[in-house]
Design a protein around this motif. Structure first.
Motif, PDB file in Angstrom:
ATOM      1  N   HIS A 104       0.819  -1.209   0.000  1.00 15.64           N
ATOM      2  CA  HIS A 104       0.000   0.000   0.000  1.00 15.64           C
ATOM      3  C   HIS A 104       0.859   1.268   0.000  1.00 15.64           C
ATOM      4  O   HIS A 104       0.405   2.317  -0.452  1.00 15.64           O
ATOM      5  CB  HIS A 104      -0.997  -0.018   1.161  1.00 15.64           C
ATOM      6  CG  HIS A 104      -2.243  -0.827   0.887  1.00 15.64           C
ATOM      7  ND1 HIS A 104      -3.205  -1.073   1.823  1.00 15.64           N
ATOM      8  CD2 HIS A 104      -2.684  -1.443  -0.253  1.00 15.64           C
ATOM      9  CE1 HIS A 104      -4.188  -1.796   1.292  1.00 15.64           C
ATOM     10  NE2 HIS A 104      -3.881  -2.047   0.029  1.00 15.64           N
ATOM     11  N   TYR A 133      -7.346  -4.569  11.134  1.00  9.25           N
ATOM     12  CA  TYR A 133      -7.761  -3.679  10.045  1.00  9.25           C
ATOM     13  C   TYR A 133      -8.461  -2.452  10.611  1.00  9.25           C
ATOM     14  O   TYR A 133      -9.362  -2.590  11.436  1.00  9.25           O
ATOM     15  CB  TYR A 133      -8.719  -4.463   9.140  1.00  9.25           C
ATOM     16  CG  TYR A 133      -9.553  -3.631   8.187  1.00  9.25           C
ATOM     17  CD1 TYR A 133      -9.072  -3.263   6.935  1.00  9.25           C
ATOM     18  CD2 TYR A 133     -10.844  -3.239   8.538  1.00  9.25           C
ATOM     19  CE1 TYR A 133      -9.859  -2.517   6.060  1.00  9.25           C
ATOM     20  CE2 TYR A 133     -11.634  -2.494   7.666  1.00  9.25           C
ATOM     21  CZ  TYR A 133     -11.121  -2.131   6.426  1.00  9.25           C
ATOM     22  OH  TYR A 133     -11.896  -1.394   5.570  1.00  9.25           O
ATOM     23  N   SER A 135     -10.264   1.199   9.169  1.00  9.18           N
ATOM     24  CA  SER A 135     -10.622   2.084   8.065  1.00  9.18           C
ATOM     25  C   SER A 135     -11.967   2.721   8.364  1.00  9.18           C
ATOM     26  O   SER A 135     -12.904   2.028   8.777  1.00  9.18           O
ATOM     27  CB  SER A 135     -10.707   1.298   6.763  1.00  9.18           C
ATOM     28  OG  SER A 135     -11.373   2.081   5.782  1.00  9.18           O
TER      29      SER A 135
HETATM   30  C1  HEM Z   1      -1.371  -6.778  -5.179  1.00 11.21           C
HETATM   31  C2  HEM Z   1      -1.817  -6.471  -4.010  1.00 11.21           C
HETATM   32  C3  HEM Z   1      -2.630  -5.224  -3.674  1.00 11.21           C
HETATM   33  C4  HEM Z   1      -2.748  -4.035  -4.369  1.00 11.21           C
HETATM   34  C5  HEM Z   1      -2.084  -3.623  -5.673  1.00 11.21           C
HETATM   35  C6  HEM Z   1      -3.694  -3.212  -3.612  1.00 11.21           C
HETATM   36  C7  HEM Z   1      -4.133  -1.962  -4.007  1.00 11.21           C
HETATM   37  C8  HEM Z   1      -5.235  -1.311  -3.503  1.00 11.21           C
HETATM   38  C9  HEM Z   1      -5.937  -0.212  -4.146  1.00 11.21           C
HETATM   39  C10 HEM Z   1      -5.570   0.439  -5.475  1.00 11.21           C
HETATM   40  C11 HEM Z   1      -6.986   0.114  -3.345  1.00 11.21           C
HETATM   41  C12 HEM Z   1      -8.070   1.183  -3.634  1.00 11.21           C
HETATM   42  C13 HEM Z   1      -7.788   2.471  -2.937  1.00 11.21           C
HETATM   43  C14 HEM Z   1      -8.896   3.462  -3.267  1.00 11.21           C
HETATM   44  O1  HEM Z   1      -9.967   3.025  -3.663  1.00 11.21           O
HETATM   45  O2  HEM Z   1      -8.706   4.681  -3.143  1.00 11.21           O
HETATM   46  C15 HEM Z   1      -6.941  -0.771  -2.199  1.00 11.21           C
HETATM   47  C16 HEM Z   1      -7.850  -0.741  -1.170  1.00 11.21           C
HETATM   48  C17 HEM Z   1      -7.902  -1.679  -0.182  1.00 11.21           C
HETATM   49  N1  HEM Z   1      -6.954  -2.656   0.082  1.00 11.21           N
HETATM   50 FE1  HEM Z   1      -5.373  -3.154  -1.081  1.00 11.21          FE
HETATM   51  N2  HEM Z   1      -4.099  -3.883  -2.489  1.00 11.21           N
HETATM   52  C18 HEM Z   1      -3.483  -5.104  -2.504  1.00 11.21           C
HETATM   53  C19 HEM Z   1      -3.621  -6.110  -1.573  1.00 11.21           C
HETATM   54  C20 HEM Z   1      -4.435  -6.033  -0.483  1.00 11.21           C
HETATM   55  C21 HEM Z   1      -4.628  -7.102   0.470  1.00 11.21           C
HETATM   56  C22 HEM Z   1      -3.976  -8.502   0.416  1.00 11.21           C
HETATM   57  C23 HEM Z   1      -5.495  -6.647   1.417  1.00 11.21           C
HETATM   58  C24 HEM Z   1      -6.014  -7.353   2.633  1.00 11.21           C
HETATM   59  C25 HEM Z   1      -5.231  -7.784   3.576  1.00 11.21           C
HETATM   60  C26 HEM Z   1      -5.870  -5.291   1.035  1.00 11.21           C
HETATM   61  C27 HEM Z   1      -6.781  -4.500   1.705  1.00 11.21           C
HETATM   62  C28 HEM Z   1      -7.422  -3.399   1.149  1.00 11.21           C
HETATM   63  C29 HEM Z   1      -8.715  -2.877   1.593  1.00 11.21           C
HETATM   64  C30 HEM Z   1      -9.583  -3.465   2.698  1.00 11.21           C
HETATM   65  C31 HEM Z   1      -9.001  -1.784   0.769  1.00 11.21           C
HETATM   66  C32 HEM Z   1     -10.274  -0.887   0.774  1.00 11.21           C
HETATM   67  C33 HEM Z   1     -10.056   0.472   1.379  1.00 11.21           C
HETATM   68  C34 HEM Z   1     -10.423   0.525   2.857  1.00 11.21           C
HETATM   69  O3  HEM Z   1     -10.712  -0.514   3.475  1.00 11.21           O
HETATM   70  O4  HEM Z   1     -10.394   1.634   3.432  1.00 11.21           O
HETATM   71  N3  HEM Z   1      -5.195  -4.948  -0.104  1.00 11.21           N
HETATM   72  N4  HEM Z   1      -5.862  -1.617  -2.307  1.00 11.21           N
END
Ligand code: HEM
Length: 181
Positions: A104, A133, A135
């Motif tokens: 991230h 987590y 958020s």
């Molecule tokens: C290749 C791996 C990953 C990439 C490239 C990535 C990238 C991103 C991107 C681009 C967003 C959207 C941000 C937005 O909408 O402004 C995001 C949101 C998020 N990511 Fe990742 N992510 C990855 C892996 C993970 C993993 C494994 C988890 C869980 C452990 C995770 C948890 C989250 C969550 C829960 C969000 C939603 C935003 C929030 O909860 O506030 N991500 N991620």
């Protein structure tokens, strides 16, 4: 929320149901953007909630289940777009620990306007990780799906448990099964 999340969601709806379903939920969700998303754009997070709610109403599948299924699918799309994040990372729990510390952080450089969650990790053993987590968007179910998608990617079986903490953060405990590779 980044457009890639929306485009991936609508693609999943089209491949699981059909284009009519995409049309129906875009119409019923009454979106400010009109539903024309580009992967690099940024859109109001409430539109994602409206789309998932509309899909839930149209299919009779709960919002929580839809978010989990979507998260699991989304992981596959994200890692295909950024295979470098898994390069040299052999262990799924090492990968998950790296989401906050590395992935991230890199995502933030690529998309300065991304809205990302915070994770606090505690590696109990080689086979057990606690991820807390936090958020304001409370996408715990999406998060569970992303964790499951990561375990699928590593072809690993694990027990996953969830606990809501008094401060409203969500604690995930991921324990790899002993017969996993
Ligand atoms: C290749 C791996 C990953 C990439 C490239 C990535 C990238 C991103 C991107 C681009 C967003 C959207 C941000 C937005 O909408 O402004 C995001 C949101 C998020 N990511 Fe990742 N992510 C990855 C892996 C993970 C993993 C494994 C988890 C869980 C452990 C995770 C948890 C989250 C969550 C829960 C969000 C939603 C935003 C929030 O909860 O506030 N991500 N991620």
């Amino acid at each position: 929320m980044k457009g890639v999340v929306f485009t991936t969601f609508l693609d999943m709806v089209e491949s699981t149901w059909d284009f009519d379903m995409v049309d129906t939920i875009i119409e019923n969700a009454e979106l400010k953007s009109g539903g024309a998303y580009t992967a690099v754009g940024t859109y109001d997070h409430s539109e994602a909630v409206a789309l998932v709610t509309a899909l839930s109403a149209a299919t009779d599948i709960g919002v929580n289940d839809l978010l989990k299924t979507f998260g699991q699918h989304l992981f596959g799309v994200l890692i295909k777009g950024h295979p470098e994040f898994a390069a040299g990372v052999e262990h799924p729990l090492d990968f998950l620990e790296g989401v906050e510390r590395y992935i991230h952080v890199e995502v933030r450089k690529l998309y300065p306007d991304a809205q990302l969650p915070q994770f606090e990790c505690n590696r109990k053993s080689d086979d057990e990780l606690i991820m807390i987590y936090a958020s304001g968007r409370h996408l715990e179910d999406l998060c569970e799906g992303l964790i499951r998608g990561c375990l699928d990617f590593y072809k690993t079986q694990a027990a996953l448990t969830r606990l809501t903490l008094p401060d409203e953060r969500e604690e995930f405990t991921i324990s790899l099964r002993s017969d996993s590779p």
